[in-house]
Scaffold this active site. Structure first.
Site, mmCIF file in Angstrom:
data_model
loop_
_atom_site.group_PDB
_atom_site.id
_atom_site.type_symbol
_atom_site.label_atom_id
_atom_site.label_comp_id
_atom_site.label_asym_id
_atom_site.label_seq_id
_atom_site.Cartn_x
_atom_site.Cartn_y
_atom_site.Cartn_z
ATOM 1 N N HIS A 172 6.363 -39.432 22.739
ATOM 2 C CA HIS A 172 6.028 -40.369 23.814
ATOM 3 C C HIS A 172 7.148 -41.388 24.009
ATOM 4 O O HIS A 172 7.607 -41.624 25.131
ATOM 5 C CB HIS A 172 4.723 -41.092 23.493
ATOM 6 C CG HIS A 172 4.377 -42.177 24.465
ATOM 7 N ND1 HIS A 172 3.488 -42.007 25.491
ATOM 8 C CD2 HIS A 172 4.820 -43.457 24.574
ATOM 9 C CE1 HIS A 172 3.394 -43.124 26.195
ATOM 10 N NE2 HIS A 172 4.198 -44.023 25.645
ATOM 11 N N GLU A 173 7.581 -42.001 22.921
ATOM 12 C CA GLU A 173 8.599 -43.042 23.051
ATOM 13 C C GLU A 173 9.924 -42.473 23.537
ATOM 14 O O GLU A 173 10.586 -43.048 24.399
ATOM 15 C CB GLU A 173 8.767 -43.769 21.717
ATOM 16 C CG GLU A 173 7.523 -44.497 21.229
ATOM 17 C CD GLU A 173 6.926 -45.435 22.268
ATOM 18 O OE1 GLU A 173 7.662 -45.921 23.151
ATOM 19 O OE2 GLU A 173 5.709 -45.667 22.205
ATOM 20 N N HIS B 225 10.257 -41.999 27.256
ATOM 21 C CA HIS B 225 10.618 -43.168 28.059
ATOM 22 C C HIS B 225 12.124 -43.172 28.328
ATOM 23 O O HIS B 225 12.567 -43.541 29.422
ATOM 24 C CB HIS B 225 10.213 -44.455 27.344
ATOM 25 C CG HIS B 225 8.762 -44.784 27.470
ATOM 26 N ND1 HIS B 225 8.141 -44.908 28.684
ATOM 27 C CD2 HIS B 225 7.808 -45.019 26.523
ATOM 28 C CE1 HIS B 225 6.863 -45.211 28.493
ATOM 29 N NE2 HIS B 225 6.632 -45.270 27.191
#
Length: 635
Positions: A428-429, A432
């Site tokens: 997820h990170e 980004h």
């Protein structure tokens, strides 16, 4: 700089990983028979960082504009009376620092493991490293009496001692350079072996050796054979870097997932995506969690400094550390934490590279290897970061500046849980960084700053996390929550699980009219993309593996990887600060560009199901309008 402060968790599809398989016909040194590590050269270098470089104001050479001269004068001042030569690989990096390398010699013969590197900036020494030998130098040149063996004898010695798969009668042919030869007439190596007479620092003295170079595929060796005793090999260097990681493999979301088990993977990188491997940047090779794509370390203080922070180190590049779910506090297993984080981030780098997040697209690498984009921007991976708890974040500056991931401890359980151990958090990170670099171009990291665009940023991160945890037996009826392990909540951290069921997840585009923060909006967008994924799987099938298979036209052959490819390509097509409707159009355009629009029906059907049909309209200050209409003639 764009800061994405949310956490998204995903699990990954269960796969069987076969590491470093044996291929019939390949050659190499069987490590169970010959332990090359027993011949490893010991490091002796010191490094003087910028803060410790002596004041240079009184030195005459600081005004010299020639950085090679500046570096040479520094070597002379630090190592007076020592014989050396300038290595011809000096250059000025993109950061303005010039790099000059030197090799110590004795009687015109290289001391092969005695080096000096000087870094120069603005006409001054920036930092330097030094492994020059300061012991006794032989008084007489060995070239005078030529009291040493023939290089072919040294090859025989290396072949025997190291059990190399080389046969035949070698004949030495002189090459340019002092006592340098090509050894012709053998078989078993990729190319003709070579030999060069060199000194080697060994046990605080100099040994005269033949440096025998043999490329035998799985091992590319420099073997230092004593020049008077072929049975004595003083040291071995292997250009082929083998590393192993004991981790939860790609396809395992977290330690409590069904069937979760750590495995040991050897050299798990994809060579096309990471040509230098994960432990090298093409210039330097590391024996810690550092390489071209990422650098992982503990950061208990939560500060911004990281280079001198603790990270696991192993001279043999074996990253295997004890861990059980009962271990506490998290600092007691920081070695495993950094290893798992480093592994997951690197696999995702390699996957995204295959899907199109390359150097020119603005990916995160130190060395772009001449393939475009700006380098010197590997991801800084801070595990057990002390700047927060119960979250994680990723900072994405423009291309050429490091991305930074902060992984926090979660305090909802006893023992506390480390988010670096949940693959979905990491994915997820990292996503980004992907969405911010692609949307609006690599030089503009502010293109997901509007509310709906920022929400989609969270949604893309959830989507890639969820796509990675798809299992072989999953169907369109399979649901996935987000963040269930770190949050110790089987429902996860989102309002709804990702599901194609309008009962279990009723969200549509109209839902965004009731939302005012990015994470709930992201939950809606990722739900839309989950529909897209299963629509494409329904047509093209499911491939549960680390990397996709492509057809001759570069199209992923499976629906799950095709969905990821189209979503990624859509990011690069869409405008700065897009809305749902524009992002939908960009994905449809991406399919047109990639496949000629072969999946238009499936895409429109999935979008329309969640309210993004042809009549959907975005309204910034009023209520957005959803539509369940599929354009006429599409299906």
């Amino acid at each position: 700089m764009r800061y994405s402060l949310s956490l998204a968790l995903l699990g990954v599809a269960a796969v069987t990983v076969v590491a470093h398989p044996h291929t019939p016909g390949r050659h190499g040194v069987e490590r169970r028979a010959i332990d090359l590590d027993a011949f490893r050269l010991q490091p002796t270098a010191e490094y003087v960082p910028k803060e410790e470089v002596p004041d240079q104001s009184s030195l005459a050479f600081i005004s010299n504009d020639n950085y090679v001269d500046v570096a040479t004068d520094l070597v002379k001042s630090v190592a007076p009376g020592i014989e050396f030569r300038v290595v011809g690989d000096h250059y000025v990096g993109t950061n303005g620092v010039a790099h000059v390398n030197f090799k110590q010699t004795a009687h015109g013969i290289d001391i092969d493991n005695a080096d000096f590197n000087v870094n120069v900036r603005d006409g001054k020494v920036f930092s330097y490293g030094n492994s020059f030998f300061t012991g006794k130098i032989p008084e007489e040149s060995p070239l005078k009496k030529r009291d040493f063996s023939d290089p072919t004898v040294a090859l025989t010695g290396a072949t025997t001692v190291l059990q190399l798969p080389i046969s035949g009668e070698a004949k030495a042919e002189a090459k340019e350079g002092t006592e340098t030869y090509t050894l012709k007439g053998t078989s078993g190596a990729v190319s003709d072996p070579e030999a060069r007479l060199v000194y080697l620092v060994r046990d605080d003295s100099l040994a005269l050796t033949w440096r025998v170079e043999t490329d035998i595929e799985d091992n590319w060796l420099l073997s230092y054979v004593d020049a008077n005793n072929k049975e004595q090999v003083h040291g071995v260097v292997d250009y082929v870097s083998h590393a192993s990681f004991q981790v939860y493999p790609w396809g395992t979301n977290d330690p409590l997932e069904a069937g979760a088990a750590r495995v040991t993977l050897t050299d798990p990188w994809d060579k096309a995506s990471s040509p230098f491997g994960w432990l090298s940047d093409g210039t330097s090779t590391y024996t810690t969690t550092r390489g071209n794509n990422a650098i992982a370390q503990s950061n208990p203080s939560g500060g911004t400094a990281y280079l001198n922070n603790y990270r696991p180190t192993n001279a043999n590049s074996i990253f295997s550390y004890p861990w059980t779910p009962a271990m506490s506090p998290p600092s007691s297993f920081v070695d495993f934490s950094a290893t798992q984080l480093f592994y997951t981030a690197n696999v995702f780098h390699d996957l995204l590279y295959k899907l199109g997040f390359t150097e020119a697209a603005g990916n995160f690498q130190v060395n772009n290897n001449g393939k475009g984009g700006l380098g010197n921007d590997q991801v800084i991976l801070n595990t057990q970061d002390g700047s927060g708890t119960n979250n994680a974040n990723f900072a994405t500056p423009p291309d050429g500046q490091n991305g930074r991931m902060r992984m926090y401890i979660w305090t909802y359980t006893t023992p506390q849980r480390d988010s670096s151990l949940e693959a979905g958090v990491v994915i997820h990170e990292y996503t980004h960084g992907l969405s911010n670099r692609l949307t609006g171009g690599p030089s503009n990291s502010g293109c997901l700053s509007a509310l709906e665009a920022g929400g989609m940023g969270e949604g893309w991160s959830d989507f890639f996390a969820t796509a990675a945890r798809i299992k072989q037996n999953d169907t369109a009826d399979t649901d996935y929550p987000m963040g269930e392990w770190v949050a110790a909540n089987p429902k996860g951290i989102r309002a709804y699980p990702y599901s194609t069921s309008l009962t279990r997840n009723p969200q549509t585009y109209a839902t965004t009219n009731t939302l005012s923060t990015v994470h709930p909006i992201g939950n809606v967008w990722a739900t839309v993309l989950y529909e897209v994924l299963w629509a494409l799987v329904g047509k093209h099938g499911l491939q549960v593996s680390t990397f996709p298979t492509f057809d001759a036209s570069g199209v992923p052959t499976s629906g799950n990887f095709l969905a990821q490819k189209l979503v990624l390509d859509g990011m690069a097509l869409q405008p700065c600060n897009p809305n749902f409707v524009q992002a939908r159009d960009a994905i449809i355009d991406a399919d047109q560009a990639l496949t000629g629009g072969a999946n238009k029906c499936e895409l429109w059907t999935a979008f329309a199901k969640r309210g993004l049909g042809s009549g959907a309209k975005y309204a910034a200050s009023k209520r957005s309008v959803e539509s369940k209409t599929i354009p006429a003639g599409v299906c």
